[in-house]
Design an enzyme around this catalytic site. Structure first.
Site, mmCIF file in Angstrom:
data_model
loop_
_atom_site.group_PDB
_atom_site.id
_atom_site.type_symbol
_atom_site.label_atom_id
_atom_site.label_comp_id
_atom_site.label_asym_id
_atom_site.label_seq_id
_atom_site.Cartn_x
_atom_site.Cartn_y
_atom_site.Cartn_z
ATOM 1 N N CYS A 1 0.841 -1.202 0.000
ATOM 2 C CA CYS A 1 0.000 0.000 0.000
ATOM 3 C C CYS A 1 0.881 1.258 0.000
ATOM 4 O O CYS A 1 1.723 1.410 -0.876
ATOM 5 C CB CYS A 1 -0.966 -0.031 1.177
ATOM 6 S SG CYS A 1 -2.262 1.220 1.103
ATOM 7 N N GLN A 2 0.729 2.141 0.972
ATOM 8 C CA GLN A 2 1.589 3.323 1.024
ATOM 9 C C GLN A 2 3.054 2.918 1.140
ATOM 10 O O GLN A 2 3.938 3.604 0.614
ATOM 11 C CB GLN A 2 1.196 4.208 2.208
ATOM 12 C CG GLN A 2 1.990 5.510 2.292
ATOM 13 C CD GLN A 2 1.812 6.206 3.629
ATOM 14 O OE1 GLN A 2 1.695 5.571 4.674
ATOM 15 N NE2 GLN A 2 1.767 7.532 3.595
#
Length: 357
Positions: free
Chosen positions: A148-149
């Site tokens: 994700c991030q």
């Protein structure tokens, strides 16, 4: 109009079953053990400020591959999602394929961390962890898996330190923040980021968490508790439900300056596509990324739509780019039974083939 067939005997039977499950559920909830945060054995090998770098123990009978794997998770929520339960563990699956797994635990930022920048995270913390692993194994380059991030962080890091990364895997990673269907990006583009950070300092994790839940308010804040009744009479399923609940609401605050830059440079300015992301004295340019890349995305992802991840294909200079589409959602790609059978083994196989090359 089709008539509704509600027979009194059938209704009474369902109510009795519902009451029985509630009663058994209360007993199971009261008797539930402490909810663990990760199930695979690990030990800390490096610490810096709030950060802890863990190395997972190699399972008995498994010979670890020579190139270790560093997992870089997002700052939002906690990384034990990747190791949530015995039969639903991405990390356990990676260990089974022979990966020597390290993971960065970012900890819980407080007021002392308000001024940490993206440069501190990318060229400071991540680089220090990579150097520790490289030196421990006597290697020039290691493998990285960004989630994700954390995948966006890994893209930035690899493009600026390509010589230290042998292979890169990105999972449900946002790349094009203006891709269609990205409701979170649409909301964030309308925010006054400077006002928010200047007012709050660190951004409360609880605020961010409720923002994510609001993207699917019916299913994430109501329907799941209605459905919970169906599992209340099974102690193991109750514990698994509580594990997930613990993770959902275990949301660290975000260092103010890092949140400011990430929100403005990516959500508002689409930095991977348009450029202009400056870390230290250098601009991030994904064309500097040349190593093999495996990009994995979820087809029903409401946080990172597939198009937001697929944009990576044309942005790097890698001559060995592969994609894997998973028929599930942002969380299911880690915890579903299908993911355990398909996604994790595919990552391990790809890493083993490319690490041997």
């Amino acid at each position: 109009m089709i008539p509704i067939d509600i027979r009194p005997d059938k209704l009474a039977e369902e109510m009795l079953d519902y009451t029985r499950k509630l009663g058994q559920g209360m007993e199971n909830l009261l008797n539930a053990d402490k909810i663990d945060t990760g199930v695979s054995p690990k030990h800390p090998v490096y610490k810096e400020d709030k950060l802890v770098l863990y190395r997972y123990d190699t399972p008995e009978g498994i010979t670890p591959k020579p190139v270790p794997l560093l997992i870089v998770y997002a700052l939002v929520n906690r990384p034990y999602m990747a190791d949530i339960q015995e039969d639903r563990s991405t990390i356990k699956g990676l260990l089974a394929t022979g990966q020597d797994v390290y993971l960065i635990d970012w900890g819980y930022p407080d007021g002392a961390d308000r001024s940490l920048t993206l440069d501190d995270y990318i060229n400071g913390y991540i680089d220090n962890c990579v150097d520790y692993i490289r030196e421990s194994h006597g290697l020039d380059a290691i493998n990285i898996l960004g989630i994700c991030q954390g995948g966006a962080f890994s893209l930035m890091y690899t493009s600026m330190h390509q010589e230290k990364v042998k292979n890169l895997v990105t999972m449900v990673t946002p790349v094009d923040f203006e891709a269609p269907g990205n409701l979170l990006a649409s909301w964030t583009r309308a925010m006054d980021i400077d006002l928010a950070v200047d007012t709050m300092g660190n951004v409360p994790g609880e605020l961010l968490n409720w923002t994510f839940l609001s993207l699917k308010p019916f299913s994430l804040t109501g329907q799941k508790y209605v459905n919970m009744v169906d599992v209340l009479d099974d102690p193991d399923k109750v514990k698994n439900f509580l594990r997930m609940e613990k993770w959902i609401f275990d949301s660290p605050d975000q260092a103010g300056e890092t949140f400011r830059q990430f929100a403005k440079d990516f959500f508002q300015k689409n930095g991977f596509i348009n450029g202009g992301v400056i870390l230290g004295d250098r601009e991030v340019n994904l064309k500097d990324l040349t190593c093999p890349v495996l990009n994995i995305y979820a087809l029903q992802d409401h946080l990172v739509p597939p198009d937001a991840s697929r944009a990576l294909k044309t942005l790097t200079s890698s001559g060995d780019y592969s994609e894997l589409a998973f028929p599930g959602g942002h969380i299911g790609i880690y915890v579903s039974g299908k993911a355990q059978k398909e996604v994790t083994p595919a990552i391990g196989k790809w890493l083993n083939e490319h690490s041997a090359a």
